[in-house]
Scaffold this active site. Structure first.
Site, PDB file in Angstrom:
ATOM      1  N   HIS A  44      30.949 -13.512  15.162  1.00  0.00           N
ATOM      2  CA  HIS A  44      31.116 -14.451  16.657  1.00  0.00           C
ATOM      3  C   HIS A  44      29.227 -14.398  16.754  1.00  0.00           C
ATOM      4  CE1 HIS A  44      30.376 -11.201  18.605  1.00  0.00           C
ATOM      5  NE2 HIS A  44      29.515 -11.393  19.500  1.00  0.00           N
ATOM      6  N   THR A  47      26.722 -18.678  14.068  1.00  0.00           N
ATOM      7  CA  THR A  47      26.468 -18.818  13.103  1.00  0.00           C
ATOM      8  C   THR A  47      25.953 -17.278  12.346  1.00  0.00           C
ATOM      9  OG1 THR A  47      24.422 -18.974  13.745  1.00  0.00           O
ATOM     10  CG2 THR A  47      25.097 -20.957  13.402  1.00  0.00           C
ATOM     11  N   ARG A  48      25.355 -17.609  10.264  1.00  0.00           N
ATOM     12  CA  ARG A  48      26.266 -16.170   9.591  1.00  0.00           C
ATOM     13  C   ARG A  48      24.398 -16.851   8.917  1.00  0.00           C
ATOM     14  NH1 ARG A  48      26.740 -13.716  13.817  1.00  0.00           N
ATOM     15  NH2 ARG A  48      28.220 -12.130  13.875  1.00  0.00           N
ATOM     16  N   LYS A 264      17.907 -19.434  17.021  1.00  0.00           N
ATOM     17  CA  LYS A 264      18.609 -18.525  17.667  1.00  0.00           C
ATOM     18  C   LYS A 264      17.850 -17.742  16.319  1.00  0.00           C
ATOM     19  CE  LYS A 264      22.368 -16.313  15.141  1.00  0.00           C
ATOM     20  NZ  LYS A 264      24.116 -16.879  15.420  1.00  0.00           N
ATOM     21  N   HIS A 268      16.611  -7.514  13.428  1.00  0.00           N
ATOM     22  CA  HIS A 268      17.510  -6.656  12.094  1.00  0.00           C
ATOM     23  C   HIS A 268      17.630  -5.321  12.164  1.00  0.00           C
ATOM     24  CE1 HIS A 268      20.700  -6.406   9.101  1.00  0.00           C
ATOM     25  NE2 HIS A 268      19.818  -5.726   8.244  1.00  0.00           N
ATOM     26  N   CYS A 313      26.445  -8.388  20.047  1.00  0.00           N
ATOM     27  CA  CYS A 313      27.266  -8.131  19.074  1.00  0.00           C
ATOM     28  C   CYS A 313      26.905  -6.566  17.972  1.00  0.00           C
ATOM     29  CB  CYS A 313      27.324  -8.865  18.010  1.00  0.00           C
ATOM     30  SG  CYS A 313      28.010  -9.126  16.620  1.00  0.00           S
ATOM     31  N   LYS A 346      27.747 -13.199   4.275  1.00  0.00           N
ATOM     32  CA  LYS A 346      27.865 -13.991   4.033  1.00  0.00           C
ATOM     33  C   LYS A 346      28.946 -13.344   2.507  1.00  0.00           C
ATOM     34  CE  LYS A 346      23.129 -12.093   3.533  1.00  0.00           C
ATOM     35  NZ  LYS A 346      23.635 -11.439   4.645  1.00  0.00           N
TER      36      LYS A 346
HETATM   37  C1  LIG Z   1      24.163  -9.943  15.822  1.00  0.00           C
HETATM   38  C2  LIG Z   1      24.091 -10.449  13.676  1.00  0.00           C
HETATM   39  C3  LIG Z   1      24.241 -11.267  13.096  1.00  0.00           C
HETATM   40  C4  LIG Z   1      24.306 -10.858  11.757  1.00  0.00           C
HETATM   41  N1  LIG Z   1      23.912 -11.905  11.380  1.00  0.00           N
HETATM   42  C5  LIG Z   1      24.154 -12.004   9.873  1.00  0.00           C
HETATM   43  C6  LIG Z   1      24.153 -12.563   8.640  1.00  0.00           C
HETATM   44  O1  LIG Z   1      22.950 -13.610   9.832  1.00  0.00           O
HETATM   45  N2  LIG Z   1      24.372 -13.409   7.985  1.00  0.00           N
HETATM   46  C7  LIG Z   1      25.240 -11.897   6.871  1.00  0.00           C
HETATM   47  O2  LIG Z   1      25.294 -11.999   6.000  1.00  0.00           O
HETATM   48  N3  LIG Z   1      25.373 -11.078   7.844  1.00  0.00           N
HETATM   49  C8  LIG Z   1      25.034 -10.850   9.351  1.00  0.00           C
HETATM   50  N4  LIG Z   1      25.875 -10.410  10.008  1.00  0.00           N
HETATM   51  C9  LIG Z   1      26.883  -9.481   9.499  1.00  0.00           C
HETATM   52  C10 LIG Z   1      27.691  -9.693   9.387  1.00  0.00           C
HETATM   53  O3  LIG Z   1      28.530 -10.718  10.595  1.00  0.00           O
HETATM   54  C11 LIG Z   1      29.095  -8.169   9.500  1.00  0.00           C
HETATM   55  O4  LIG Z   1      28.760  -7.220   8.100  1.00  0.00           O
HETATM   56  C12 LIG Z   1      30.582  -8.792   8.723  1.00  0.00           C
HETATM   57  O5  LIG Z   1      31.284  -9.619   9.668  1.00  0.00           O
HETATM   58  C13 LIG Z   1      31.297  -7.741   9.049  1.00  0.00           C
HETATM   59  O6  LIG Z   1      31.905  -7.840   8.961  1.00  0.00           O
HETATM   60  P1  LIG Z   1      33.750  -6.684   9.227  1.00  0.00           P
HETATM   61  O7  LIG Z   1      35.146  -7.662   8.513  1.00  0.00           O
HETATM   62  O8  LIG Z   1      33.402  -5.193   8.419  1.00  0.00           O
HETATM   63  O9  LIG Z   1      34.125  -6.476  10.670  1.00  0.00           O
HETATM   64  P2  LIG Z   1      34.787  -7.807  12.179  1.00  0.00           P
HETATM   65  O10 LIG Z   1      34.541  -9.386  11.482  1.00  0.00           O
HETATM   66  O11 LIG Z   1      34.474  -7.369  13.089  1.00  0.00           O
HETATM   67  O12 LIG Z   1      36.527  -7.444  11.387  1.00  0.00           O
HETATM   68  C14 LIG Z   1      36.595  -6.459  12.083  1.00  0.00           C
HETATM   69  C15 LIG Z   1      37.879  -6.555  12.653  1.00  0.00           C
HETATM   70  O13 LIG Z   1      39.250  -5.189  12.938  1.00  0.00           O
HETATM   71  C16 LIG Z   1      39.391  -4.978  13.895  1.00  0.00           C
HETATM   72  N5  LIG Z   1      40.024  -3.312  14.409  1.00  0.00           N
HETATM   73  C17 LIG Z   1      38.812  -2.997  14.691  1.00  0.00           C
HETATM   74  N6  LIG Z   1      39.397  -1.643  15.688  1.00  0.00           N
HETATM   75  C18 LIG Z   1      40.896  -1.519  14.687  1.00  0.00           C
HETATM   76  C19 LIG Z   1      42.582  -1.384  15.107  1.00  0.00           C
HETATM   77  N7  LIG Z   1      42.691   0.402  15.703  1.00  0.00           N
HETATM   78  N8  LIG Z   1      43.440  -1.443  14.904  1.00  0.00           N
HETATM   79  C20 LIG Z   1      43.642  -3.418  14.427  1.00  0.00           C
HETATM   80  N9  LIG Z   1      42.492  -3.812  14.531  1.00  0.00           N
HETATM   81  C21 LIG Z   1      41.000  -3.827  14.253  1.00  0.00           C
HETATM   82  C22 LIG Z   1      38.186  -6.316  14.725  1.00  0.00           C
HETATM   83  O14 LIG Z   1      39.233  -6.287  16.376  1.00  0.00           O
HETATM   84  C23 LIG Z   1      38.271  -7.083  13.805  1.00  0.00           C
HETATM   85  O15 LIG Z   1      38.787  -8.415  14.141  1.00  0.00           O
HETATM   86  C24 LIG Z   1      25.657  -9.911  11.626  1.00  0.00           C
HETATM   87  C25 LIG Z   1      26.252  -9.444  11.823  1.00  0.00           C
HETATM   88  C26 LIG Z   1      25.483  -9.109  13.625  1.00  0.00           C
HETATM   89  C27 LIG Z   1      26.435  -7.755  14.931  1.00  0.00           C
END
Ligand SMILES: Cc1cc2nc3c(=O)[nH]c(=O)nc-3n(C[C@H](O)[C@H](O)[C@H](O)COP(=O)(O)OP(=O)(O)OC[C@H]3O[C@@H](n4cnc5c(N)ncnc54)[C@H](O)[C@@H]3O)c2cc1C
Length: 377
Positions: A44, A47-48, A264, A268, A313, A346
């Site tokens: 959330h 933007t990324r 924003k 990092h 986040c 990304k």
């Molecule tokens: C502040 C911030 C800035 C960022 N900026 C960038 C950027 O500019 N560029 C970039 O490339 N990346 C960026 N990132 C990183 C990027 O957003 C993350 O690496 C990516 O979203 C991770 O994806 P994910 O699928 O692992 O996690 P998520 O998108 O969080 O998905 C995990 C999902 O699993 C679910 N879940 C967890 N445990 C359970 C369970 N036990 N049972 C059922 N569901 C479960 C959660 O509800 C969630 O929906 C940023 C991150 C943050 C926090």
């Protein structure tokens, strides 16, 4: 209920994987603890950044380029605006590893990157005020992804293609036996042939129910929006950026003002270690939430930018900040992608495609050997 593939965690990576499997006609179940996109994970904040000439290492470039293609394809299929070609400025000390890697990635993959002096950067974007010893590498073809819209687009297309999505459902444990996997939630049990675990900060506890302990550390992070002059800082006038301080890992990233939201900025490196299910302390709970980014803005922006508000986040970090994309050493029908260490979004489109290939063929087209968990043994 029986499925070909069960995906635990339907956020950035899981939702994309669900889309790629469902669109091939596979019987897929996605389970998420919330209702994606949501504000309880890592996807959330509007933007990324997507960069191609990668400062974290040139081994990421093929995946970044494939991800870009897939985001553009998703834009077309979903008819949503997901990518803004703002360009991305990587700036820092010319001798920093980050800048060296950007240049090397650009050279080895023939990516258009313009190397600029501090004076050139300050002239092109009057909103910056870089000291003389900084250089910039400007990538005009990269930019910004609208993060929640991307997850929503994959969700809509996955469901349209027949994927079943269970929201607000927490997976407590997984059991594997032979060629089947069983998932237990509070009230239901599901069985599948394959499983993909993409639960972000929740991945560690889930995989440990299968005897797998991965070195994953969730970190509380914040980002802040600033009041900023639209004539100088709006999208189209100002780029997205990543700025690395000399002789340190200190790295800040930021976005132009999009839809008048204001610039924003986030830091990092650093952040507070948290437990996977801990309720995060709100924005402003730590002096550095606002202090770090205002310090950065005061130093590198030509105008005084007052903070409007901020959000929290989560990053889920590995010890080397590189991803883990692998399969269970014992149960070869269980795959996982985690430890995206704050730079994963990304790649979500490409990681979703990779996971779908692992689930269908047992191997991916892109080389993922650098992301094996074996490196932590
Ligand atoms: C502040 C911030 C800035 C960022 N900026 C960038 C950027 O500019 N560029 C970039 O490339 N990346 C960026 N990132 C990183 C990027 O957003 C993350 O690496 C990516 O979203 C991770 O994806 P994910 O699928 O692992 O996690 P998520 O998108 O969080 O998905 C995990 C999902 O699993 C679910 N879940 C967890 N445990 C359970 C369970 N036990 N049972 C059922 N569901 C479960 C959660 O509800 C969630 O929906 C940023 C991150 C943050 C926090």
């Amino acid at each position: 209920m029986n499925f070909e593939t069960i995906i635990v965690g339907a956020g950035s990576m899981g939702m994309a994987a669900g889309y790629f499997l469902a669109s091939q006609g596979k019987k897929v179940l996605l389970i998420d603890a919330f209702d994606p996109p949501h504000t309880e994970g890592s996807h959330h904040g509007e933007t990324r950044i997507i960069r191609h000439a990668y400062g974290e290492g040139e081994n990421y470039v093929p995946m970044a380029l494939r991800a870009q293609e897939l985001w553009l394809a998703l834009e077309e299929k979903s008819n949503k605006k997901l990518f803004l070609k703002t360009g991305v400025l990587n700036a820092g000390d010319p001798d920093s590893q980050f800048i060296k890697n950007v240049k090397k990635s650009a050279q080895n993959y023939s990516l258009p990157v313009e190397v600029m002096t501090a004076a050139e950067m300050n002239e092109k974007w009057p909103g910056f005020r870089f000291p003389n010893d900084y250089v910039g590498c400007f990538e005009k073809n990269s930019g910004v992804l609208m993060v929640e819209e991307c997850v929503r687009a994959y969700r809509e297309l996955a469901e349209k293609a027949g994927a079943v999505l269970r929201t607000n459902t927490i997976v407590k444990s997984i059991e594997a036996a032979g060629s089947s996997v069983t998932v237990k939630t509070d009230s239901e049990t599901f069985t599948g042939e394959k499983m993909i675990v993409t639960a972000g900060k929740g991945t560690g506890p889930i995989l440990s129910t299968l005897g797998l302990e991965l070195p994953l550390q969730p970190l509380r992070k914040t980002f802040s929006w600033f009041d900023s002059d639209e004539n100088i800082y709006r999208e189209g006038k100002f780029p997205a950026f990543a700025v690395n301080y000399p002789d340190s890992d200190e790295l800040y990233y930021g976005f132009p003002s999009i839809d008048e939201a204001g610039v924003k900025i986030g830091r990092h490196d650093e952040g507070q270690p948290v437990q996977p299910w801990a309720k995060l302390a709100g924005y402003g709970a730590f002096p550095e939430d606002e202090g770090d980014v205002t310090g950065f803005a005061d130093q590198f922006m030509s105008q005084k930018l007052p903070v409007k508000y901020g959000k929290t986040c989560v990053y889920t970090n590995t010890p080397d900040s590189d991803f883990i994309i692998d399969k269970h050493p014992e149960f070869k029908n269980i795959f996982f992608a985690c430890g995206f260490s704050g730079h994963g979004f990304k790649f979500a489109s490409a990681v979703g495609e990779i996971l779908s290939q692992l689930a269908v063929d047992g191997k991916s087209k892109l080389d993922i050997s650098d992301f094996s968990m074996e490196r932590f043994k």
